[in-house]
Scaffold this motif. Structure first.
Motif, mmCIF file in Angstrom:
data_model
loop_
_atom_site.group_PDB
_atom_site.id
_atom_site.type_symbol
_atom_site.label_atom_id
_atom_site.label_comp_id
_atom_site.label_asym_id
_atom_site.label_seq_id
_atom_site.Cartn_x
_atom_site.Cartn_y
_atom_site.Cartn_z
ATOM 1 N N ASN A 1 -16.334 53.814 -23.389
ATOM 2 C CA ASN A 1 -15.040 53.616 -22.719
ATOM 3 C C ASN A 1 -14.677 52.132 -22.620
ATOM 4 N N ILE A 2 -14.892 51.412 -23.725
ATOM 5 C CA ILE A 2 -14.517 50.001 -23.820
ATOM 6 C C ILE A 2 -13.106 49.910 -24.415
ATOM 7 N N LYS A 3 -12.277 49.039 -23.865
ATOM 8 C CA LYS A 3 -10.941 48.807 -24.394
ATOM 9 C C LYS A 3 -11.052 47.956 -25.660
ATOM 10 N N VAL A 4 -10.432 48.450 -26.732
ATOM 11 C CA VAL A 4 -10.494 47.766 -28.026
ATOM 12 C C VAL A 4 -9.067 47.492 -28.486
ATOM 13 N N ILE A 5 -8.799 46.225 -28.817
ATOM 14 C CA ILE A 5 -7.449 45.810 -29.213
ATOM 15 C C ILE A 5 -7.462 45.411 -30.688
ATOM 16 N N LEU A 6 -6.471 45.900 -31.433
ATOM 17 C CA LEU A 6 -6.308 45.548 -32.849
ATOM 18 C C LEU A 6 -5.167 44.547 -32.972
ATOM 19 N N THR A 7 -5.437 43.365 -33.530
ATOM 20 C CA THR A 7 -4.393 42.353 -33.719
ATOM 21 C C THR A 7 -4.320 41.964 -35.182
ATOM 22 N N TYR A 8 -3.116 41.543 -35.560
ATOM 23 C CA TYR A 8 -2.881 41.021 -36.900
ATOM 24 C C TYR A 8 -2.147 39.703 -36.718
ATOM 25 N N LYS B 1 -4.801 42.364 -44.794
ATOM 26 C CA LYS B 1 -6.118 41.736 -44.800
ATOM 27 C C LYS B 1 -6.416 41.103 -43.439
ATOM 28 N N ASN B 2 -7.687 41.169 -43.063
ATOM 29 C CA ASN B 2 -8.214 40.429 -41.909
ATOM 30 C C ASN B 2 -7.568 40.807 -40.572
ATOM 31 N N TYR B 3 -7.545 42.111 -40.316
ATOM 32 C CA TYR B 3 -7.231 42.571 -38.957
ATOM 33 C C TYR B 3 -8.397 42.161 -38.051
ATOM 34 N N VAL B 4 -8.089 41.693 -36.824
ATOM 35 C CA VAL B 4 -9.127 41.320 -35.861
ATOM 36 C C VAL B 4 -9.236 42.410 -34.794
ATOM 37 N N ILE B 5 -10.480 42.827 -34.525
ATOM 38 C CA ILE B 5 -10.772 43.861 -33.529
ATOM 39 C C ILE B 5 -11.492 43.174 -32.369
ATOM 40 N N THR B 6 -10.949 43.301 -31.165
ATOM 41 C CA THR B 6 -11.516 42.634 -29.986
ATOM 42 C C THR B 6 -11.845 43.680 -28.924
ATOM 43 N N ALA B 7 -13.115 43.705 -28.503
ATOM 44 C CA ALA B 7 -13.532 44.596 -27.410
ATOM 45 C C ALA B 7 -13.602 43.788 -26.126
ATOM 46 N N LEU B 8 -12.987 44.287 -25.034
ATOM 47 C CA LEU B 8 -12.950 43.582 -23.747
ATOM 48 C C LEU B 8 -13.934 44.230 -22.779
ATOM 49 N N CYS B 9 -14.582 43.405 -21.962
ATOM 50 C CA CYS B 9 -15.555 43.911 -20.994
ATOM 51 C C CYS B 9 -14.861 44.160 -19.657
ATOM 52 N N ASP C 1 -16.080 44.628 -16.808
ATOM 53 C CA ASP C 1 -16.792 44.117 -15.645
ATOM 54 C C ASP C 1 -16.096 42.897 -15.047
ATOM 55 N N TYR C 2 -15.162 42.316 -15.802
ATOM 56 C CA TYR C 2 -14.526 41.080 -15.353
ATOM 57 C C TYR C 2 -13.013 41.265 -15.346
ATOM 58 N N THR C 3 -12.389 40.639 -14.392
ATOM 59 C CA THR C 3 -10.937 40.796 -14.253
ATOM 60 C C THR C 3 -10.162 39.954 -15.245
ATOM 61 N N ASP C 4 -10.828 39.060 -15.945
ATOM 62 C CA ASP C 4 -10.101 38.186 -16.861
ATOM 63 C C ASP C 4 -10.001 38.783 -18.268
ATOM 64 N N ASP C 5 -10.332 40.063 -18.412
ATOM 65 C CA ASP C 5 -10.277 40.699 -19.740
ATOM 66 C C ASP C 5 -10.971 39.849 -20.782
ATOM 67 N N ARG C 6 -12.137 39.372 -20.450
ATOM 68 C CA ARG C 6 -12.811 38.477 -21.388
ATOM 69 C C ARG C 6 -13.273 39.252 -22.619
ATOM 70 N N PRO C 7 -13.162 38.611 -23.776
ATOM 71 C CA PRO C 7 -13.622 39.269 -25.006
ATOM 72 C C PRO C 7 -15.136 39.389 -24.994
ATOM 73 N N LEU C 8 -15.614 40.599 -25.260
ATOM 74 C CA LEU C 8 -17.044 40.855 -25.287
ATOM 75 C C LEU C 8 -17.614 40.618 -26.677
ATOM 76 N N VAL C 9 -17.059 41.274 -27.649
ATOM 77 C CA VAL C 9 -17.442 41.105 -29.067
ATOM 78 C C VAL C 9 -16.189 41.261 -29.919
ATOM 79 N N LYS C 10 -16.317 40.855 -31.185
ATOM 80 C CA LYS C 10 -15.193 40.956 -32.122
ATOM 81 C C LYS C 10 -15.683 41.513 -33.460
ATOM 82 N N ASP C 11 -14.706 41.903 -34.270
ATOM 83 C CA ASP C 11 -15.001 42.319 -35.650
ATOM 84 C C ASP C 11 -13.762 42.055 -36.486
ATOM 85 N N VAL C 12 -13.911 42.131 -37.800
ATOM 86 C CA VAL C 12 -12.792 41.906 -38.724
ATOM 87 C C VAL C 12 -12.759 43.025 -39.755
ATOM 88 N N ALA C 13 -11.592 43.630 -39.938
ATOM 89 C CA ALA C 13 -11.371 44.576 -41.047
ATOM 90 C C ALA C 13 -10.850 43.758 -42.224
#
Length: 524
Positions: free
Chosen positions: A80-87, A112-120, A122-134
């Motif tokens: 149940n981690i929020k995952v955001i897809l950005t281009y 090319k090079n979509y960025v995937i960002t998972a937010l944690c 546990d913190y109110t600042d929506d800090r990025p936990l990990v990332k990936d690239v398509a």
């Protein structure tokens, strides 16, 4: 839409680095109709956060190519981690992982090079936990980003940094060469430092940008990877460098390209712009180009070293879009003199002859006028000419005429066999009686006369049946038999058979008439 977590970070180091996560100048993939959307799937794993589910079993064995190269910590699947897809700058979609850390983005435009960002959470600042690239979403296909790790997170940070601080869009960034086949990947020392640093701070689940080394390592890694596209790229990275958000920071790099004009073969023609290299083209500038052939050559097409980019390859005047450094070559071919073959023929084959002789005659220049003639063989007469392609100044009913050789063609002289209306000659007089009498030892004569209804025919007389000593004048028809004999039976009456033939000399074939009579020989 900007990522929402940017507004919660301090406006100094933290806010500046989070801006680079989304990019400012990225090019949005084609969202217009006309393509089949793709899909991105993957798994979110991280070393911390209260949402951690089951640990990833033996990650060094089952995870992606670079898993655990520099990180031996336990990474767990994130439920149940929020995952955001950005281009680039745009947020394209948001989903949540399932209990196995899995996520899926559907209806993704090719790009090319979509960025995937998972937010944690546990913190109110929506800090990025990990990332990936398509790396590349292909129309109608699914891209599997596999499991997040330190390397994928570093790649996502680099993409966001480059689209923020250069004019490179996601589609311009070359990452396949960066990650193609370890250990060559670790030939990028600055990127290696970034990966190591992320692995060191990730287990503590702190904000990635609260570390004083990450910004420096990130700038240098982005600069090194960016130089795969822009060899002279300089992001102004210095030890301890810290961008301060939208304000002071690296100066955005203006991308320019070089157009090189060339011809093939050398000396075959000219171009506008002239042959040579021209630098300073802004991204996507459309340059008008044209080609002119030198004497003895003609233009064929254009070839471009990188993409077509609005080029009409078969037009001597067209445009080329400068979306990369490229060489545009005007291709020419040498003019080949056009020659044709004239084939002479007769019909029927025995009907006659021609000039030029019957057969193939090659090497005729365009529109050469050739004199031709036909001569009939005996028993034939010329009728007309026929031509395989066009008449071209031919007088078809004249045995001597001309033909214009404006293409390969066959000229046929047509003949017909002579048609004759011959009549046989007729012997007009017979002996006064059925039989003629002559005494033995005496001379017998008779004048045979014949006529022929065909004027001009010459008559020839002959004897087809006769006794010894009897002759006939072939021209006059006079029969002469000197010293008539009847052999051993001379003492008695004998009958001598005589047949006379008259033949004409018609060119259509000779005809004749033939008559017979009897000469009686008596003993005096």
């Amino acid at each position: 839409m900007k990522l929402s977590f940017k507004i919660f970070l301090p406006m100094i180091l933290i806010s500046a680095l989070l801006i680079l996560l989304t990019g400012c100048f990225g090019t949005v993939p084609d969202d217009s109709p006309g393509y089949t959307s793709g899909t991105i799937t993957g798994i979110i794993a991280a070393p911390c956060c209260s949402t951690s589910a089951e640990p990833v079993p033996d990650p060094c064995c089952i995870a992606p190519e670079y898993w655990c190269y520099y990180c031996e910590n336990t990474w767990s699947l994130q439920d149940n981690i929020k995952v955001i897809l950005t281009y680039g700058e745009d947020e394209k979609a948001t989903v949540f992982t399932n209990e196995d850390g899995e996520y899926t983005f559907t209806n993704v435009a090719p790009g090319k090079n979509y960025v995937i960002t998972a937010l944690c959470p546990d913190y109110t600042d929506d800090r990025p936990l990990v990332k990936d690239v398509a790396l590349e979403v292909v129309e109608g296909e699914t891209y599997d980003a596999k499991i997040t790790d330190c390397v994928s997170t570093a790649l996502g940070l680099v993409v966001d940094y480059l689209v923020t601080y250069t004019e490179l869009g996601p589609e311009d960034i070359v990452l396949d060469g960066v990650i193609a086949g370890n250990p060559n990947f670790y030939g990028f020392p600055e990127f290696k430092k970034l990966v190591l640093r992320i692995c060191e701070i990730s287990p503590e689940c702190v904000n990635l940008f609260e570390d004083d080394k990450v910004p420096d390592y990130l700038c240098r890694a982005a600069q090194e990877i960016g130089r795969k596209v822009l060899p002279e790229l300089d992001l102004g990275c210095v030890a301890g460098f810290t961008p301060t958000g939208p304000g002071p920071g690296p100066t955005p790099i203006t991308i320019t390209y070089t157009l090189t004009m060339a011809v093939s073969p050398a000396g075959a023609g000219t171009t506008v712009p002239s042959i040579g290299a021209y630098s300073g083209y802004a991204k996507d500038f459309e340059e008008n180009i044209s080609a002119s052939a030198n004497a003895g050559y003609h233009f064929v097409n254009w070839t471009v070293s990188t993409g077509a980019a609005a080029l009409a390859p078969n037009s001597a005047s067209t445009t080329v879009t400068m979306d990369a450094n490229k060489t545009v070559t005007a291709n020419f071919e040498a003019d080949v003199p056009i020659t044709y073959t004239l084939t002479m023929a007769v019909n029927p084959t025995e009907g006659g002859t021609t000039v030029p002789l019957i057969g193939l005659h090659s090497g005729y220049a365009q529109d050469f006028v050739e004199n031709i003639s036909a001569s009939a063989n005996a028993g034939y007469h010329f009728v007309n000419w026929t031509v395989s392609t066009g008449a071209a100044a031919l007088a078809p009913n004249s045995a001597s005429t001309t033909v214009v050789v404006d293409t390969d063609k066959t000229v046929t002289a047509n003949f017909e066999a002579d048609v004759c209306n011959n009549h046989a000659p007729v012997i007009g007089n017979l002996p006064p009686a059925t039989t003629q009498k002559v005494n033995k030892g005496h001379t017998y004569t008779y004048d045979v006369n014949a006529t022929d209804p065909d004027a001009g025919d010459t008559l020839t007389y002959s004897l087809t049946t006769k006794p010894n000593g009897m002759t006939i004048n072939s021209s006059t028809g006079v029969i002469t038999w000197t010293n008539a004999q009847c052999g051993d039976r001379c003492y008695k009456l004998c009958d001598i058979n005589v047949t006379v033939r008259v033949t004409d000399n018609s060119s259509c074939g000779p005809l004749y008439d033939e008559e017979s009579f009897i000469v009686e020989v008596w003993q005096p």
